[in-house]
Design a protein around this motif. Structure first.
Motif, mmCIF file in Angstrom:
data_model
loop_
_atom_site.group_PDB
_atom_site.id
_atom_site.type_symbol
_atom_site.label_atom_id
_atom_site.label_comp_id
_atom_site.label_asym_id
_atom_site.label_seq_id
_atom_site.Cartn_x
_atom_site.Cartn_y
_atom_site.Cartn_z
ATOM 1 N N ASP A 180 8.404 31.612 67.224
ATOM 2 C CA ASP A 180 9.222 31.383 66.031
ATOM 3 C C ASP A 180 8.670 30.306 65.093
ATOM 4 O OD1 ASP A 180 10.816 33.297 67.133
ATOM 5 O OD2 ASP A 180 12.545 32.004 67.488
ATOM 6 N N PRO A 181 8.125 29.188 65.599
ATOM 7 C CA PRO A 181 7.662 28.146 64.670
ATOM 8 C C PRO A 181 6.622 28.641 63.660
ATOM 9 C CG PRO A 181 7.842 27.234 66.865
ATOM 10 C CD PRO A 181 8.064 28.714 67.000
ATOM 11 N N THR A 182 5.800 29.618 64.026
ATOM 12 C CA THR A 182 4.828 30.127 63.056
ATOM 13 C C THR A 182 5.536 30.923 61.957
ATOM 14 O OG1 THR A 182 4.408 32.160 64.336
ATOM 15 C CG2 THR A 182 3.012 30.245 64.791
ATOM 16 N N VAL A 183 6.563 31.667 62.338
ATOM 17 C CA VAL A 183 7.340 32.428 61.342
ATOM 18 C C VAL A 183 8.013 31.462 60.370
ATOM 19 C CG1 VAL A 183 9.245 34.040 61.014
ATOM 20 C CG2 VAL A 183 7.707 34.306 62.978
ATOM 21 N N ILE B 52 16.701 31.291 61.499
ATOM 22 C CA ILE B 52 15.695 32.354 61.500
ATOM 23 C C ILE B 52 16.400 33.660 61.836
ATOM 24 C CG2 ILE B 52 15.029 31.931 63.925
ATOM 25 C CD1 ILE B 52 12.142 32.661 63.039
ATOM 26 N N ARG B 53 16.236 34.655 60.997
ATOM 27 C CA ARG B 53 16.965 35.915 61.107
ATOM 28 C C ARG B 53 16.027 37.033 61.545
ATOM 29 N NH1 ARG B 53 18.392 32.824 56.900
ATOM 30 N NH2 ARG B 53 20.610 32.331 56.592
ATOM 31 N N ARG B 54 16.633 38.143 61.980
ATOM 32 C CA ARG B 54 15.839 39.278 62.442
ATOM 33 C C ARG B 54 14.896 39.764 61.344
ATOM 34 N NH1 ARG B 54 16.241 42.686 66.641
ATOM 35 N NH2 ARG B 54 18.251 41.762 67.230
ATOM 36 N N ARG B 55 15.387 39.757 60.109
ATOM 37 C CA ARG B 55 14.524 40.232 59.021
ATOM 38 C C ARG B 55 13.318 39.311 58.819
ATOM 39 N NH1 ARG B 55 19.001 38.202 55.987
ATOM 40 N NH2 ARG B 55 18.432 36.426 54.655
ATOM 41 N N ASP B 56 13.485 38.007 59.152
ATOM 42 C CA ASP B 56 12.359 37.086 59.044
ATOM 43 C C ASP B 56 11.274 37.435 60.062
ATOM 44 O OD1 ASP B 56 13.682 35.590 57.051
ATOM 45 O OD2 ASP B 56 14.746 34.411 58.569
ATOM 46 N N LEU B 57 11.704 37.843 61.250
ATOM 47 C CA LEU B 57 10.748 38.209 62.293
ATOM 48 C C LEU B 57 10.009 39.499 61.947
ATOM 49 C CD1 LEU B 57 12.893 37.479 65.493
ATOM 50 C CD2 LEU B 57 11.316 35.948 64.296
ATOM 51 N N GLN B 58 10.639 40.311 61.092
ATOM 52 C CA GLN B 58 10.059 41.602 60.753
ATOM 53 C C GLN B 58 9.276 41.579 59.442
ATOM 54 O OE1 GLN B 58 13.642 43.963 60.754
ATOM 55 N NE2 GLN B 58 13.593 44.298 62.982
#
Length: 365
Positions: free
Chosen positions: A251-254, A266-272
């Protein structure tokens, strides 16, 4: 010449000798009293700046200006010659206090005992946060405020290099007149040295190919945990994932890729959403470090812990600790426990807030 006249002349000479000795003794007593007597006229927390080219008379005028009334200029000159301070007063800012004597002050200026300030680069701070903190550091001279990151690195002698992760977290001391660029040069050199040492001590089986890759991974480890004993474990997980061709999924890189758009969640759309720093959508390491790693993080990456864990997630009990798992099924179970603890904690917080607002809680008046 008669004996009577000679006796009278001898008496006069003796009297003159006695008077001269008495005057000399009185002058010596006055001088030593001046040299070693505390300067009670000074106010606490007084400072004095000796600038390039300042002579003893100029420094004495500055001392008078801050309230030092003791001693004649001749006494200060004699004392300076006695101490070997004449012509050797060093440039800088000096702290003066009422318990200091003229001797103490001149020795301090002769030896360059200037006021030293401290600035700490915190582990895990990114370049944006570091530059914001530097801009508030007083009395550090601000020379980099109007420079963008590229111009900053050029001014430091490293054109074309990304600044992230390049400054070692530790406490740096500086004196009045030093600049933010002076401090950053020292922090850059310190990181270079720490990285070289960690690279030289790395595990021969490491998948990392360059010191820059080590710096990038160390920055991720730094952001993933504040628990010293976990750094090598987390480094081991990432090392094994890289060796197996698995995405790091950290997550820290995102969050770093989101930049100023990150609002604390941090949301699911951020991970995608694909960015160069999204390790959920891209394999391998991100293009640059994401923070300033400390020496401990560098050493953890140089010598990661052995094991077979490929996953980790926070325990969720407020300790900052993590659960390490070998398989995805074990990891999913750990994630489920974390989510349950998280929801229970949020529910307890909401209940406590509601009870306090209605006056039924233990903290109500």
């Amino acid at each position: 010449m008669s004996r009577k006249v000679l006796r009278r002349l001898g008496a006069v000479v003796l009297l003159l000798i006695v008077m001269a000795a008495a005057a000399g003794f009185w002058a010596w007593q006055r001088y030593t009293g001046f040299a070693d007597r505390p300067l009670s006229s000074l106010q606490p927390d007084t400072t004095l700046l000796v600038e390039r080219g300042d002579s003893l008379p100029v420094v004495l005028r500055k001392l008078r200006a801050v309230g030092v009334g003791e001693g004649h200029q001749a006494e200060w000159r004699v004392l300076a010659r006695e101490l070997g301070a004449a012509g050797r007063l060093q440039v800088g800012e000096y702290a003066l206090s009422p318990d200091m004597s003229p001797r103490d002050i001149l020795i301090a200026m002769r030896d360059g005992r200037v006021v030293r300030y401290a600035f700490t680069i915190l582990p895990g701070r990114n370049i944006r946060e570091l530059r914001t903190a530097l801009a508030k550091a007083d009395p550090l001279r601000q020379e980099a405020a109007d420079l963008d990151d590229a111009a900053l690195m050029a001014a430091l002698g490293h054109p074309g290099q990304h600044p992230e992760g390049r400054f070692l977290p530790e406490t740096y001391h500086y004196t009045r007149g030093d600049s933010d660029l002076d401090l950053l040069r020292r922090a850059y050199a310190a990181m270079d040295k720490a990285l070289d040492e960690a690279w030289a001590a790395r595990d021969p089986a490491s998948v990392l190919k360059t010191p820059d890759e080590m710096l990038i991974l160390a920055s991720i480890v730094e952001k993933e945990t504040g628990i010293a004993g976990e750094r090598a474990q987390i480094a081991g997980v990432f090392e094994r994932r890289l060796a197996a061709g698995m995405k790091l999924q950290t997550d820290p890189t995102v969050i770093y890729g989101l930049g100023a758009a990150y609002d604390g969640n941090i949301r699911r759309r951020d991970l995608q959403t694909d960015t160069p720093y999204n390790t959920y959508t891209r394999s391998g390491l991100p293009p640059t470090p994401i923070a300033m790693p400390g020496v401990d993080a560098l050493q953890a990456v140089a010598r990661p812990a052995d094991g077979d864990a490929l996953y980790f997630v926070a325990v969720g009990d407020g300790s900052g600790r993590h659960v390490f798992s070998r398989t995805l099924a074990e990891h999913n179970a750990a994630v489920a426990r974390y989510v349950q603890r998280y929801r229970q904690a949020r529910a307890a917080e909401r209940a406590a807030a509601q009870a306090q607002s209605t006056g039924t809680g233990p903290e109500a008046p």
